[in-house]
Design a protein around this motif. Structure first.
Motif, mmCIF file in Angstrom:
data_model
loop_
_atom_site.group_PDB
_atom_site.id
_atom_site.type_symbol
_atom_site.label_atom_id
_atom_site.label_comp_id
_atom_site.label_asym_id
_atom_site.label_seq_id
_atom_site.Cartn_x
_atom_site.Cartn_y
_atom_site.Cartn_z
ATOM 1 N N GLY A 1 5.707 72.368 98.910
ATOM 2 C CA GLY A 1 4.395 72.567 98.300
ATOM 3 C C GLY A 1 4.133 71.614 97.148
ATOM 4 O O GLY A 1 2.992 71.286 96.844
ATOM 5 N N GLN A 2 5.203 71.159 96.502
ATOM 6 C CA GLN A 2 5.036 70.222 95.387
ATOM 7 C C GLN A 2 4.461 68.899 95.880
ATOM 8 O O GLN A 2 3.554 68.342 95.275
ATOM 9 C CB GLN A 2 6.389 69.986 94.700
ATOM 10 N N GLU B 1 2.839 68.487 98.703
ATOM 11 C CA GLU B 1 1.499 68.749 99.233
ATOM 12 C C GLU B 1 0.465 68.799 98.115
ATOM 13 O O GLU B 1 -0.621 68.238 98.227
ATOM 14 C CB GLU B 1 1.485 70.074 100.006
ATOM 15 N N ALA B 2 0.838 69.502 97.020
ATOM 16 C CA ALA B 2 -0.115 69.623 95.915
ATOM 17 C C ALA B 2 -0.420 68.246 95.340
ATOM 18 O O ALA B 2 -1.571 67.931 95.045
ATOM 19 C CB ALA B 2 0.444 70.543 94.833
ATOM 20 N N ALA B 3 0.605 67.421 95.202
ATOM 21 C CA ALA B 3 0.403 66.091 94.621
ATOM 22 C C ALA B 3 -0.467 65.237 95.540
ATOM 23 O O ALA B 3 -1.384 64.551 95.085
ATOM 24 C CB ALA B 3 1.749 65.419 94.386
ATOM 25 N N ILE B 4 -0.193 65.317 96.840
ATOM 26 C CA ILE B 4 -0.965 64.531 97.795
ATOM 27 C C ILE B 4 -2.409 65.025 97.843
ATOM 28 O O ILE B 4 -3.351 64.237 97.882
ATOM 29 C CB ILE B 4 -0.305 64.604 99.191
ATOM 30 N N ALA B 5 -2.571 66.347 97.785
ATOM 31 C CA ALA B 5 -3.918 66.910 97.824
ATOM 32 C C ALA B 5 -4.735 66.461 96.614
ATOM 33 O O ALA B 5 -5.956 66.444 96.653
ATOM 34 C CB ALA B 5 -3.860 68.438 97.883
ATOM 35 N N LEU B 6 -4.059 66.109 95.521
ATOM 36 C CA LEU B 6 -4.776 65.650 94.326
ATOM 37 C C LEU B 6 -5.113 64.163 94.399
ATOM 38 O O LEU B 6 -5.707 63.618 93.479
ATOM 39 C CB LEU B 6 -3.929 65.900 93.085
ATOM 40 N N GLY B 7 -4.686 63.514 95.478
ATOM 41 C CA GLY B 7 -5.027 62.101 95.643
ATOM 42 C C GLY B 7 -3.919 61.147 95.260
ATOM 43 O O GLY B 7 -4.101 59.936 95.293
ATOM 44 N N LEU B 8 -2.752 61.678 94.878
ATOM 45 C CA LEU B 8 -1.642 60.781 94.585
ATOM 46 C C LEU B 8 -1.087 60.201 95.882
ATOM 47 O O LEU B 8 -1.159 60.841 96.930
ATOM 48 C CB LEU B 8 -0.510 61.539 93.858
ATOM 49 N N SER B 9 -0.549 58.996 95.803
ATOM 50 C CA SER B 9 0.126 58.447 96.978
ATOM 51 C C SER B 9 1.501 59.093 97.069
ATOM 52 O O SER B 9 1.979 59.702 96.107
ATOM 53 C CB SER B 9 0.276 56.938 96.837
#
Lengths: 284, 243
Positions: free
Chosen positions: A182-183, A185-193
């Motif tokens: 989930g960590q 996923e959360a980062a990717i969902a925020l637009g991070l590469s």
């Protein structure tokens, strides 16, 4: 996208916030964990801690006692060895620093989605872990000798780096994979590469998980550095042998060598434990 | 008016398991859609496909003019525009509440330290947690963590917010504080897709209720209609269980 493509069984909640990384261990069946490092004494574990005290101070007292009450030959030996201790440290510190870099790269390679990178990293780990360190040291020394002439100490460091890089790589891989998906996923969902997420979210959390096993490996490496004495590197063990071959005091020389290694490894295992306690106190 | 989110013939298989079967859905700007259905009915999968945490097996999903399902589109840009809130919060445990919120604006939107901080404090105030700026997630209650997670998603000023069972991991007494934030957000005109069975939220804020079963969208309509007089038999059966 390797980690998000896994099938979520229907109806199973996608992980609760309560420490997911313990799950693997809390299953049925005991799990025996034995590492080749020293026992690392936390303050909480009374028996390990007092065993640590007895061994550490016992060894110190014995060294001092021999120095004071049996100066011949122990004082001479103890004055002869410090060069070797320095050399041992030199090899150990250089090797661990290089091995951390190689290990991190190998660990990231092992979780890479790029097939070829993944393969190479996995083969590296498999091959290296299957060959005894002593053999690797010989091999790298002579293989290197065919191409370029490097100082013995660098050959030693390269051999230790190649070997320990593989072990550290596995620690990094396990550490990274222990972070809840989930960590990422959360980062990717925020637009991070993915790379940014790895660097800013996953790796900082990984450090905390891998610190104890890394400390263990550091101590194991300190001990294994004695193997480089076969490469004309004047480390602690070799200095002991040099002394003994001059005076034939083999027993006495190796007694001091053994005690010196013991004091060092026990000292560092306590240091690692203290670092770990501090990190735990600072919160996750 | 153009659709904010458009899902066209979406299919998703996990191996042999069919998670989504020909799902079609369009969401207007400002519309609040509540997705209900039994567990395993594909609700979460549908949500996760919208910001491509999962890839569709076939079909298309559009967010405004951007096709999410086209590999050529700039996924990072789409993800900036689609905020997501997870069931298990997924806050970053090594960062404070404020840092959790400001990370993405700083890294992705290249906001300066002070701009990001100002934005973060504003959002913390908006979810009623002004005093928690320097607190780490483990020292926050579940409800507070989820509110920080909502603030974190809002920090990227998304056009759509996805909520994947935002209150399912919460103790009952904490559900309301999270729902209040969500209702407020809905009233401010945010486009929202919410997977949840919170009837309170449905009545207070939802414009549309979508009922899913076995990966299919079975029924949709305004909440008062779907809840009071469901047309489909499967919907009736499901509602009997949860109402």
């Amino acid at each position: 996208m390797a980690e998000v493509d896994r099938v979520q069984p229907a109806g199973v909640p996608q992980g609760t916030p309560a420490s997911p990384r313990r799950d693997a261990r809390s299953g049925r069946g005991a799990r025996i964990e034995v590492s080749d490092g020293a026992l690392i004494p936390g303050r909480g574990e009374k028996s390990t801690f007092s065993a640590w005290r007895i061994s550490f101070f016992g060894a110190l007292v014995l060294l001092i006692g021999l120095f004071v009450f049996k100066p011949h030959p122990y004082r001479d030996i103890m004055l002869f060895l410090p060069d070797g201790i320095l050399k041992t440290f030199e090899v150990t510190v250089m090797s661990i620093v290089c091995a951390l870099v190689v290990g991190l790269i190998a660990g990231l390679g092992r979780i890479s989605r790029v097939m070829i990178v993944n393969r190479i990293a996995t083969i590296y780990v498999e091959v290296i872990r299957g060959i005894p360190l002593l053999v690797q040291i010989f091999y790298i020394y002579y293989a290197l000798g065919k191409i370029i002439q490097v100082p013995d100490i660098f050959a030693a460091v390269i051999a230790m780096t190649v070997c320990y890089g593989a072990y550290l790589g596995e620690i990094f891989r396990a550490g990274i994979q222990s972070i809840h998906k989930g960590q990422m996923e959360a980062a990717i969902a925020l637009g991070l590469s993915r790379a940014q997420a790895l660097r800013m979210i996953i790796l900082p959390q990984t450090i905390r998980v891998v610190l104890p096993p890394l400390g263990n490996e550091f101590i194991a490496l300190l001990k294994d550095s004695s193997l480089v004495s076969i490469l004309a590197v004047s480390d602690l063990l070799r200095r002991g042998r040099e002394y003994a071959s001059k005076t034939f005091d083999y027993f006495e020389a190796f007694t001091v060598v053994a005690l010196a290694y013991l004091v060092m490894t026990l000292f560092f295992s306590r240091l690692v434990a203290m670092m770990e306690e501090r990190m735990n106190r600072r919160g996750r | 008016m153009a659709d904010r989110v458009r899902i066209v013939n979406a299919c998703k298989n996990f191996g042999k398991v069919v998670a989504l079967k020909n799902a079609n859905l369009s969401v207007k700007p400002g519309e609040v859609v509540l997705v209900i259905g039994p567990s395993g009915s594909g609700k979460s999968t549908m949500l996760r496909c919208i910001n491509r945490l999962e890839h569709l097996t076939s079909g298309e999903i559009w967010v405004d003019e951007d096709q999410v399902t086209n590999h050529a589109s700039d996924m990072r840009k789409i993800r900036e525009e689609v905020g997501m809130v997870f069931q298990s919060f997924n806050l970053f445990p090594h960062l404070t509440a404020l840092e959790n919120i400001t990370l993405a604006p700083r890294v992705v939107k290249k906001l300066s330290e002070s701009e990001a901080r100002e934005l973060g404090l504003k959002l913390l105030a908006r979810v009623g947690l002004s005093d928690k700026e320097t607190v780490y997630p483990e020292h926050l209650s579940g409800g507070q963590q989820q509110r920080v997670a909502i603030a974190r998603a809002l920090a990227m000023s998304p056009k759509v917010m996805l909520f994947d069972e935002p209150t399912s991991a919460l103790d009952p007494e904490m559900i309301k504080e999270v729902l209040d934030v969500m209702v407020e957000l809905a009233l401010e005109g945010m486009t929202m897709l919410v997977v949840s069975h919170e009837m309170g939220f449905a009545r207070a804020a939802a414009h549309t209720v979508v009922f899913m079963d076995n990966g299919e969208i079975i029924e949709r309509g305004p909440p008062e209609k779907v809840f009071a007089s469901p047309k489909e038999e499967r919907t009736q059966r499901f509602l009997k269980h949860i109402l």
